[in-house]
Scaffold this active site. Sequence first.
Site, PDB file in Angstrom:
ATOM      1  N   LYS A  67       4.532  -7.913  -4.111  1.00 20.37           N
ATOM      2  CA  LYS A  67       3.928  -8.368  -2.730  1.00 20.37           C
ATOM      3  C   LYS A  67       4.433 -10.400  -2.811  1.00 20.37           C
ATOM      4  O   LYS A  67       5.826 -10.264  -2.173  1.00 20.37           O
ATOM      5  CB  LYS A  67       3.039  -8.114  -1.881  1.00 20.37           C
ATOM      6  CG  LYS A  67       2.751  -6.391  -1.822  1.00 20.37           C
ATOM      7  CD  LYS A  67       1.588  -6.758  -0.468  1.00 20.37           C
ATOM      8  CE  LYS A  67       1.071  -5.140  -0.302  1.00 20.37           C
ATOM      9  NZ  LYS A  67       0.029  -4.540  -0.123  1.00 20.37           N
ATOM     10  N   ASP A 104       0.284  -5.998   6.516  1.00 19.34           N
ATOM     11  CA  ASP A 104      -0.619  -4.778   5.994  1.00 19.34           C
ATOM     12  C   ASP A 104      -2.045  -5.448   7.016  1.00 19.34           C
ATOM     13  O   ASP A 104      -2.946  -4.680   7.362  1.00 19.34           O
ATOM     14  CB  ASP A 104      -0.789  -5.579   3.996  1.00 19.34           C
ATOM     15  CG  ASP A 104      -0.166  -4.528   3.384  1.00 19.34           C
ATOM     16  OD1 ASP A 104      -0.564  -3.700   3.821  1.00 19.34           O
ATOM     17  OD2 ASP A 104      -0.447  -5.857   2.351  1.00 19.34           O
TER      18      ASP A 104
END
Length: 276
Positions: A67, A104
Site C-alpha cells: 500500500k 479501506d
Amino acid sequence: MTTDRYAVFGHPIKHSKSPRIHRLFAEQTGQSLEYTAQDVPAEQFEGAATAFFAAGGRGLNCTVPLKGLAWAFADGKTEQAQLSQAVNTLAVQADGSILGDNTDGKGLVTDLTTNHALALTGSRILILGAGGAGRGIIGPLLEQAPHSIVIANRTVEKAVDLAQAFHHKGVVSGCGFDDLQSRQFDLILNATSASLSDQLPPLPDGLLAENGVCYDLAYGNEPTAFVRWGLRQNAAKSLDGLGMLVEQAAEAFFIWRGVRPETRPVIELLNSERQA
C-alpha cells in the site's frame, strides 16, 4: 471488443477473495471485465505495476505489503490517499495518468454503520497498530465525529507520529500497549497483522466498555484470535473484516466503473460459505 482488465497485487495473495467479489459485482451490474490475483513481492511491485498498466490494465487493488509503494507509484492522489499515505486502489484516468485512492476507511465505516448499525458519533475508539492498515481508516472514522481515537502500538513513537498527522481532523492520540491499563473504549479495532499468525496484541482485561464492539480488519474462515478475545470480553459484537473487504471492493469498483454494486448479497454469500 477487448475486456477491461483489473487485478489485485499482494504477497501472499492466494487466499484473496477479491477476484470472486469483483466477478460477483460484474455479474450483478452487467459489466464486462476480468479481475485476477497476482503474487507480487514488494521488490517487484514497481515493475509489475508498470507492466500491467502498459499492457492496457485499467485498475489495480494493492494489499499487504504494497500500500505504501502504491502510494508512491500513483501520479495523483485523493485527499484520503494523501492523508493516509497508503493506497489500495489505482485507477487509470482519462489523460492516462494513474490516480491513487484508499477505500479501506470508507469500506470499514460503511460496514460498521450500515451493515452493523453502529453509531460512531461520540464513541471512544481504540485502534491497535500504527501501520498501513491503521493509517487508511483514521480519516473516515474521524468524519463520523467520535469522542476520541487512541492509537496503540508496540513502537510508541509510530503511534504518536501517526496521531499527529491527523490532529487537525479531530481528537487523536498515540500510546503504547502498556498505557492502556484502566482505560475503556466503545469500539476496539485490530489493525495489527497479529491475526494472520493467530496471535493477539498484548491487551489488558477490562479494556472494552459495556456494550462495546470489537472489530478485526483481518478475516478468515474461522474466528480470528482477536474476534475470540472480543467474545471473551463480552463484546456486544465481535466482528471480522469480511464486510469491510466487500465494502472497500465496492468503492474501488465504483471508482473504476462508475457503477455502485449491491454489497449485501455478496457479504451474505461469503458468510454462508464459511459457515458451510
